[in-house]
Structure formats: C-alpha cells, structure tokens
Design a protein around this motif. Sequence first.
Motif, short mmCIF file in Angstrom:
data_model
loop_
_atom_site.label_atom_id
_atom_site.label_comp_id
_atom_site.label_asym_id
_atom_site.label_seq_id
_atom_site.Cartn_x
_atom_site.Cartn_y
_atom_site.Cartn_z
N ARG A 1 34.55 -40.48 -25.48
CA ARG A 1 33.66 -41.58 -25.85
C ARG A 1 32.19 -41.13 -25.85
O ARG A 1 31.39 -41.59 -26.67
CB ARG A 1 33.85 -42.75 -24.89
CG ARG A 1 35.09 -43.58 -25.16
CD ARG A 1 35.06 -44.90 -24.41
NE ARG A 1 35.10 -44.70 -22.97
CZ ARG A 1 36.21 -44.63 -22.25
NH1 ARG A 1 37.39 -44.74 -22.85
NH2 ARG A 1 36.16 -44.46 -20.94
N ILE A 2 31.85 -40.25 -24.91
CA ILE A 2 30.48 -39.75 -24.86
C ILE A 2 30.16 -38.93 -26.10
O ILE A 2 29.08 -39.07 -26.69
CB ILE A 2 30.27 -38.91 -23.58
CG1 ILE A 2 30.35 -39.81 -22.33
CG2 ILE A 2 28.93 -38.20 -23.62
CD1 ILE A 2 30.26 -39.05 -21.03
N VAL A 3 31.10 -38.08 -26.48
CA VAL A 3 30.89 -37.26 -27.68
C VAL A 3 30.75 -38.13 -28.92
O VAL A 3 29.90 -37.90 -29.79
CB VAL A 3 32.06 -36.26 -27.84
CG1 VAL A 3 31.97 -35.54 -29.19
CG2 VAL A 3 32.04 -35.25 -26.70
N GLN A 4 31.59 -39.16 -29.02
CA GLN A 4 31.58 -40.05 -30.18
C GLN A 4 30.52 -41.14 -30.08
O GLN A 4 30.37 -41.94 -31.01
CB GLN A 4 32.95 -40.68 -30.36
CG GLN A 4 34.06 -39.68 -30.65
CD GLN A 4 35.42 -40.35 -30.74
OE1 GLN A 4 35.58 -41.52 -30.43
NE2 GLN A 4 36.41 -39.58 -31.21
N ASN A 5 29.82 -41.17 -28.94
CA ASN A 5 28.78 -42.18 -28.71
C ASN A 5 29.34 -43.60 -28.88
O ASN A 5 28.75 -44.46 -29.55
CB ASN A 5 27.59 -41.96 -29.66
CG ASN A 5 26.36 -42.73 -29.21
OD1 ASN A 5 26.21 -43.05 -28.03
ND2 ASN A 5 25.49 -43.05 -30.15
N VAL A 6 30.49 -43.82 -28.26
CA VAL A 6 31.17 -45.11 -28.35
C VAL A 6 31.11 -45.79 -26.99
O VAL A 6 31.44 -45.18 -25.96
CB VAL A 6 32.64 -44.93 -28.77
CG1 VAL A 6 33.36 -46.28 -28.76
CG2 VAL A 6 32.71 -44.30 -30.16
N GLN A 7 30.70 -47.04 -26.96
CA GLN A 7 30.64 -47.81 -25.73
C GLN A 7 31.96 -48.54 -25.53
O GLN A 7 32.47 -49.20 -26.43
CB GLN A 7 29.49 -48.83 -25.80
CG GLN A 7 29.29 -49.64 -24.53
CD GLN A 7 28.68 -48.83 -23.41
OE1 GLN A 7 27.99 -47.85 -23.67
NE2 GLN A 7 28.95 -49.22 -22.18
N TYR A 8 32.53 -48.42 -24.33
CA TYR A 8 33.81 -49.09 -24.07
C TYR A 8 33.61 -50.60 -24.01
O TYR A 8 32.66 -51.10 -23.39
CB TYR A 8 34.40 -48.60 -22.75
CG TYR A 8 35.70 -49.31 -22.41
CD1 TYR A 8 36.90 -48.92 -22.99
CD2 TYR A 8 35.71 -50.38 -21.51
CE1 TYR A 8 38.08 -49.57 -22.70
CE2 TYR A 8 36.89 -51.04 -21.21
CZ TYR A 8 38.07 -50.64 -21.80
OH TYR A 8 39.24 -51.29 -21.51
#
Length: 729
Positions: free
Chosen positions: A680-687
């Motif tokens: 998620r950090i790599v994809q810059n996605v917030q859970y």
Amino acid sequence: MDKKFKLSVSNIAIDSDASAETNSLSAESTTENVHPKSKKKFGRRRGSEWEVVEGLKEGQRFEKRPDVYNGFLHKKRKWPLKGWHKRFFVLNKGILIYGKNQNEINKGKIHGSVDIGLSVISSKLTGCRIDIDAEEFIYHLKAKTEDNFNAWLKQLTDHRLYRQHGLTYGSKAGIYSSSQTNEVFSAIKNVVSVLSIEKDTLKEALNQESQSLANYDLSNEVIGGLKNSLKEALHQNADLRRRLKAIHDTSDSSNLSHIPLKQNSNSSLSGNSSCISASEYFDAEDLPKDEDKIEVTGGDFEIPLSTRDSDTSSEAGSFSSNESISSGSEGDIEFGHTNIKLQSEGSKGLTGRRTILPVPRPATEGLSLWNILYKNIGKDLSQISMPVALNEPLNILQRLCEELEYSELLDKAAEVSDPYERMVYVAAFAVSAYASSYSRAGNKPFNPLLGETYECIREDKGFRFLSEQVSHHPPISACHAESKNFIFWQEARVKTKFWGKSMEFQPLGKVHLCFPSSGDTYVWNKVTTCVHSIFSGQRWVDQYGELHITNNQISCKLTFAKSTYWSSKRHEVLGTVYDENGKHVRNLFGKWSEALYCGVAPSARCVWRAGTLPPHHEQFYGFTRFAIELNELEPESHLLPPTDTRLRPDQRALELGNLSKAEQLKLQLENAQRERRKKRIVQNVQYQPLWFSQNENNDQNNDEWLYNGKYWDARKNGTFSEMEFESLW
C-alpha cells in the motif's frame, strides 16, 4: 545464585514485531530502510529510551556498603495517577523509604518503603525519570535536574547491588570481618524495622476496623427491616420449592417444552445475571442434602440448586427483589435467590452454545517472559509481537463483545423513566465490563489484523454486534451493537506498558450508548488495568482510576481504588450520581469483580452481580461462560465474511491446543500483513475500512468511528460472496 538476580541480557531471543512494522523489535537492532532524518536523530533518541538498572551478575560481589543517601524527588501520585508531588526519600542499605519531608521521616511517619534489591528499576534520561516496579506498586519518580537524576541513579544502582549481595550470599559469603558482620546484621534490623512499622500500621488499621464494627449500633428500624427481609427471603424460597416440586412431578422429556422459561431482556441464558435480592444480604435457606439436585424424570436435564455465597465468583441466575426473570405471568419461574442451571448432553447450555472449550490451556513451561520483555520496559507493547503461548484463544474484537455480557442492565435502563435511576443501571453496566478480567491475568487476547471483523448475534439477549480493526498504526478497533432497547458503540485503542514486574493497559477512546426510546446518550472513558507479578504463578489483576459517565447535565463518577494483593479494599468501586446542579442524588459502592450496590449499607439494593465461573475455569484460560461461547463456529458460519475472526487459523489452532502450529500460523499471518502494508505504501493507497468510518463532524475526537450501516444488509442479501475482500489468511 537466585534466579531473580540473573538479569544478564546476553543471548536474548526476542520475536520480531510481526504485528507492527515501525515499532518492531527487529527494527530497533537494524538500520535497514531507516529514513536519513531518523539516522541524524539516532544519537538523541538514546536518551529517550528506557534503560534497566542491572542487578548482581553470577559470581559478582558487592560487599562495600554505600552511604545513606537522601533528598527530594517528585513522585507521581499512586492514584489516580494525576500530577506529581514532592516527597523526601531516604535510601539506606538497599531499602528506600519516603515521606512528606525529613521531619515526618524522623517522626516515623513513613508513607511507603521499597526493597530495591527485589525491585526492577528503569530510567530514562529524557525527563529525568526513574521508575521502580515493586510488584504491588509501581513508583514513578522524577528528578528536578539532570545532575540530581544521575546522582540518584548511581546511588540506587550501588544500593541495589549491595542489597542483592546480602540476599544472595548471606552467611555463605565466607569469613567476614567484625565490621562486615555488623553491617550485615545492621541491614537485617533495618529490614525488620520497616516490616515492624508496616505490621503495626496494619494491626492498627485492623483494630480500628474491628472497633468500628463493634461500635456499630443498628437502629430498631434497620433491625426490623432486616427481619422483614429475611422473612421475605424464606417466603420466596418456600415458593420456589413449591414450583420446582410441581415441575418435578409433572415434567418428563416429552413435555419439557411446556415449561415457559420466558426469555425476556432481563434473562441471561448463558449462566450470568444481574444480582441477588435488592435489599437483602441473606442467602436463601440451604436445602437438605437429598434436595441438592432434582432430576427431571425421563429427561436428559438435571437441575442443580445452589445458593449464593460471598465469594468473588458468586452464583449466577438471581435478580433484584423487585423483579424476577419473568414478567410474573402464570407458569413462569421466578428465580429469587436461588440459581437454576440446566445442563444437557453434548455440553450445550440453554443458549444452544457450548459450555466448555475443546481442550484445556496447553502447558507453557520453559517460556522465559523476562527474556522477551526485558528490552521493552517503559514501551508500548500493543505493537510488539508476543509468542502465541501468551495468548488466549480470543481476539480483541471478541473482547469488545464480551463487554455486553450483562446487556440486560441496558434493557432495564431503557425501561425506567427516572433519569437518575437510568444512570445507576448504566453505571452498573460500565462496571460489569471489568468482571471477566478477574480470572484472566494469565493471558492476553490476539491482536486483530487490519480489516479483521467479528459478528455476534444473540437472540437470547436481543442484540447483534459487529466489530472491525479499522487502523493498524495506531491499532484501533471499532464496534457497534444494537437492539430494540439500546445502541452501543466504541472505538478502542490500548497502550500496553511493561514496568519490570507489572504490565499496565491504558485504554484510550470513548464508549457511547444511546437509548432510542428516550433519546438519552451516554459517554464514558475506561480505567487502567494492571497485571501484577507476571513472572510468578500468582498473577493478579487490578483496575484503578476514575470513570466518568456524562449524559447532558447528569453525570456519574466511579472511582476504582488502587490496592495491593492483600488489601481489604481490593477491587473496590465507589460512585456518585449527580443531578443537573452538581448535587449528588445516588450513592454507589461495591467491587468490580463481584457486585455493585446502590444506597447505604446494610439496606442498599444490589443492582448487578457477576455470574459464577464455570467448573475448572482455571484450566480453560479463566473464561466466563459467555467468553466460552464467543469463538464457537455456529451452524450459520457459512454466512460469515472471510474476514471473521472465528475463521482465523492461528487462533483456532491455539483453541485446539496445538501451540507450535498456532505459533507458525501467527508468524505467517503477521508477515503477510507486513507485506500488504508495504504494498500500500508503494502504491500510495490509503486503507479504507469496509464497515466503519470516522466521524468527520466530531471536532473534539477525530478517532471516533461510526458504523456505516452496510454490514447487516450485505449479510442478509448474501452478497459477501460477491464482494472483494483483502485476503487475511
């Protein structure tokens, strides 16, 4: 050498933090993937870390007696841990005593004493902090200057080593000089003197208590009331016998269904209930030996009768004198003071749920807790991965549901029209949430994985419950429960700190409650939980702090007393309900492990009483009857989403007693969670949680999480199979 003093930290094997990446133990010993800015601050961080004052190593001697040292330090209040006050401390031959000032010490007015040799001492340069865990009490001290801090730390280290040398070697140390012998003997008077002072203090307290009891003069009015209460109790008991005899004479396996055991909101079919008679302190009349068990002819059920005693695990199934388990209609059974438990074949209770876990708790001999926790003194352990052997086969999400064990108190609160009386029942419910912890000092629940959920539908109690792990950094669990009488929700975040011999659980977040019929909304905090003596077989739990309940202008303050293991005030709770003008209108008192009363003793009425613990509960993690039911896979388990905690394999393996398999699976699940977070950090996605969202309208509390109303509709429509869930296991 005594194992207590083998505090060497060489070859310590500590599990890496698999549940939290940024605060993992492995992260403390490596610089891999460390941000450049954090590297610059590394030197400064060392002063902010807690360091343990090491004890006498094997073969080491420390025969030189340190000089007496004294001075002022600031000490955090024992309770309710608010603010600091200045106290005068004297350190002599390994014994630390303190009082208000030097004159008070000279007069023998000692507020407390600590054996430094038997305590765990940790220090932190930042803030000039020194913490001493003496098992029964945790002393938080603070020096005014860095020089004063260093001086005290040096003296505490020397006195600790000297004290441990005397305790370890004693007369075996060889030939002592006369001066050394005198020093040893002097150290032993000193100890006896401290013990003597404490003994005299305890004796004086007991004498005062005995004298006050002896001088307690019951008025004629009170005596008359007690006689009437006893007469009423005997009458209820006789009526109960008559009803039970009728059941015995007329029932068999084919017509048990005709016995109308009414399941209303005040009954707790899992074996727990509110309380005994509201105004009596008398047990029901003991039955003759041959009547202790009445068997229903031709059936698979037996009805054991037992009376409540004064033990902490008091009998379940009794209610207040002005109400019964039923509404009083003809044919209903009024339980009165006597407990009725129905046990059927297949270990199923009246709820149709199990009454025992599959296997007892597995043995954990050889597990070194000290090696695991040593480097984490003063730290928040909620993000530190612990061995599965320290867990119980329940999840924090399920523990939140366990707080609704006595939900009948909320049903009763919804029925009463008096707002102050309603507050009394809400207060009793808030206290009841701590009752199950009395027998649960040995293990901790599993930390939920991000996105993990738990549902619980209780037709017998009339509510349905949902919880979800909505955040991992920081770890936050949200829950929501609803029934026709109440709506209950909370966001739970707990900081866990280890102080050397004790572990504190400091809860954050708020508990919310709403009654749709009246529109009343209540909010309260939680108090601190502390597990003492974690390295011995006599672990015990204490709750302390102030619990404040607010409802517009009406409020209630509950004080959980902090006490020692042998204290007469152990588990004590005192409370007051205030009206809109701040005037007190109700008195509450009792013990969070036993019962809560309203009024003034001895005529106070019981509002809530804890249910009995199941047989052999010590072998099954100390679970209550309600807790035993929480992780059971029910016939409708195929309707659950794949994220439900009952489907979690490591927790299920522990419940089945397979410790090694559970440990292996736990590491796999936590490693997989780590990889998902990195992705998620790599994809810059917030859970984004599926079933809860933050309350954006609440400016005062950004951590309030509200149920979005979608879960039960999805379950009803069977759309879980069509949804895309993140694979947790």
